[in-house]
Design a protein around this motif. Structure first.
Motif, short mmCIF file in Angstrom:
data_model
loop_
_atom_site.label_atom_id
_atom_site.label_comp_id
_atom_site.label_asym_id
_atom_site.label_seq_id
_atom_site.Cartn_x
_atom_site.Cartn_y
_atom_site.Cartn_z
N TYR A 70 -26.89 -18.51 -23.00
CA TYR A 70 -25.95 -18.21 -21.91
C TYR A 70 -26.33 -16.96 -21.13
CZ TYR A 70 -22.83 -22.05 -22.10
OH TYR A 70 -22.32 -23.30 -21.98
N LYS A 73 -28.08 -18.50 -18.28
CA LYS A 73 -27.37 -19.53 -17.51
C LYS A 73 -26.59 -18.91 -16.35
CE LYS A 73 -25.35 -23.68 -17.08
NZ LYS A 73 -25.99 -24.61 -16.18
N ASN A 75 -23.83 -19.60 -13.16
CA ASN A 75 -22.76 -20.48 -12.67
C ASN A 75 -22.25 -21.47 -13.72
OD1 ASN A 75 -23.10 -19.27 -10.12
ND2 ASN A 75 -24.77 -20.69 -9.67
N THR A 76 -21.53 -21.00 -14.71
CA THR A 76 -20.99 -21.88 -15.74
C THR A 76 -19.56 -22.29 -15.41
OG1 THR A 76 -20.13 -20.04 -17.06
CG2 THR A 76 -22.38 -20.76 -17.52
N LYS A 77 -19.19 -23.47 -15.88
CA LYS A 77 -17.82 -23.95 -15.76
C LYS A 77 -16.96 -23.43 -16.90
CE LYS A 77 -19.61 -28.13 -15.40
NZ LYS A 77 -19.70 -29.59 -15.50
N SER A 78 -17.60 -23.15 -18.03
CA SER A 78 -16.88 -22.73 -19.23
C SER A 78 -16.50 -21.26 -19.13
CB SER A 78 -17.75 -22.96 -20.47
OG SER A 78 -18.88 -22.11 -20.42
N THR A 79 -15.65 -20.85 -20.07
CA THR A 79 -15.24 -19.45 -20.12
C THR A 79 -15.76 -18.80 -21.40
OG1 THR A 79 -13.17 -19.93 -21.27
CG2 THR A 79 -13.13 -19.97 -18.85
N ARG A 87 -18.75 -24.80 -25.00
CA ARG A 87 -19.35 -24.38 -23.73
C ARG A 87 -20.60 -25.18 -23.41
NH1 ARG A 87 -19.98 -18.06 -23.13
NH2 ARG A 87 -20.24 -18.74 -20.98
N MET A 90 -19.64 -28.54 -22.20
CA MET A 90 -19.11 -28.50 -20.84
C MET A 90 -20.20 -28.20 -19.80
SD MET A 90 -16.07 -26.11 -19.25
CE MET A 90 -14.72 -27.06 -19.94
N ASP A 91 -21.05 -27.24 -20.08
CA ASP A 91 -22.01 -26.77 -19.07
C ASP A 91 -23.33 -27.53 -19.07
OD1 ASP A 91 -20.25 -24.80 -18.10
OD2 ASP A 91 -20.87 -23.42 -19.68
N ASP A 93 -23.67 -30.64 -20.97
CA ASP A 93 -23.40 -32.02 -21.36
C ASP A 93 -24.24 -32.42 -22.58
OD1 ASP A 93 -21.93 -34.37 -21.13
OD2 ASP A 93 -23.41 -35.33 -19.83
#
Length: 134
Positions: A70, A73, A75-79, A87, A90-91, A93
């Motif tokens: 991470y 990485k 621009n992640t969608k996860s928090t 994560r 989500m990020d 797949d």
């Protein structure tokens, strides 16, 4: 209470195990070579990122440092409050096992995820490409 990851044995499983021990040496050797190829692909692809942890001499399970993954990485969608396995799902797949599930001290393994590379090489290549597309 945590029990083993495997279910109890049954007659079919025991019969298959006996056949494998008695007649499966050629298959076993071919499988070991295939897994070595998968490991080589994984190492060549991920070691430059510094996310592959531990030496893999006798297993088909790779430990990845998701915290390092991470850090690369964008621009992640996860928090950050989510578990790393969630994560990654989500990020990237990719479904991986959370490290916390394999320790009596979950906080010691919270930054790790476990990848099973005993799979078709095309599946592994797809997972690797998703991790590298950061």
């Amino acid at each position: 209470e945590k029990r083993g990851i495997c279910a109890d044995s049954n007659v079919l499983g025991i019969t298959a195990m006996c056949a494998a021990y008695e007649e499966g040496e050629t298959w076993r050797r071919e499988l070991v070579e295939y897994l070595r190829g998968n490991l080589k692909l994984l190492e060549e692809s991920l070691k430059p990122l510094g996310v592959l942890e531990h030496d893999h001499k006798s297993t088909y399970l790779a430990w990845l440092n998701a915290e390092k993954l991470y850090s690369l990485k964008q621009n992640t969608k996860s928090t950050a409050e989510m578990k790393y396995a969630d994560r990654v799902l989500m990020d990237f797949d990719i479904g991986l096992n959370p490290g916390e599930d394999f320790s009596d001290r979950p906080s010691d393994y919270s930054k790790y995820v476990r990848l099973n590379f005993a799979c078709p090489r095309s599946t592994l290549q797809e997972a690797i490409s998703r991790m590298l597309d950061h």
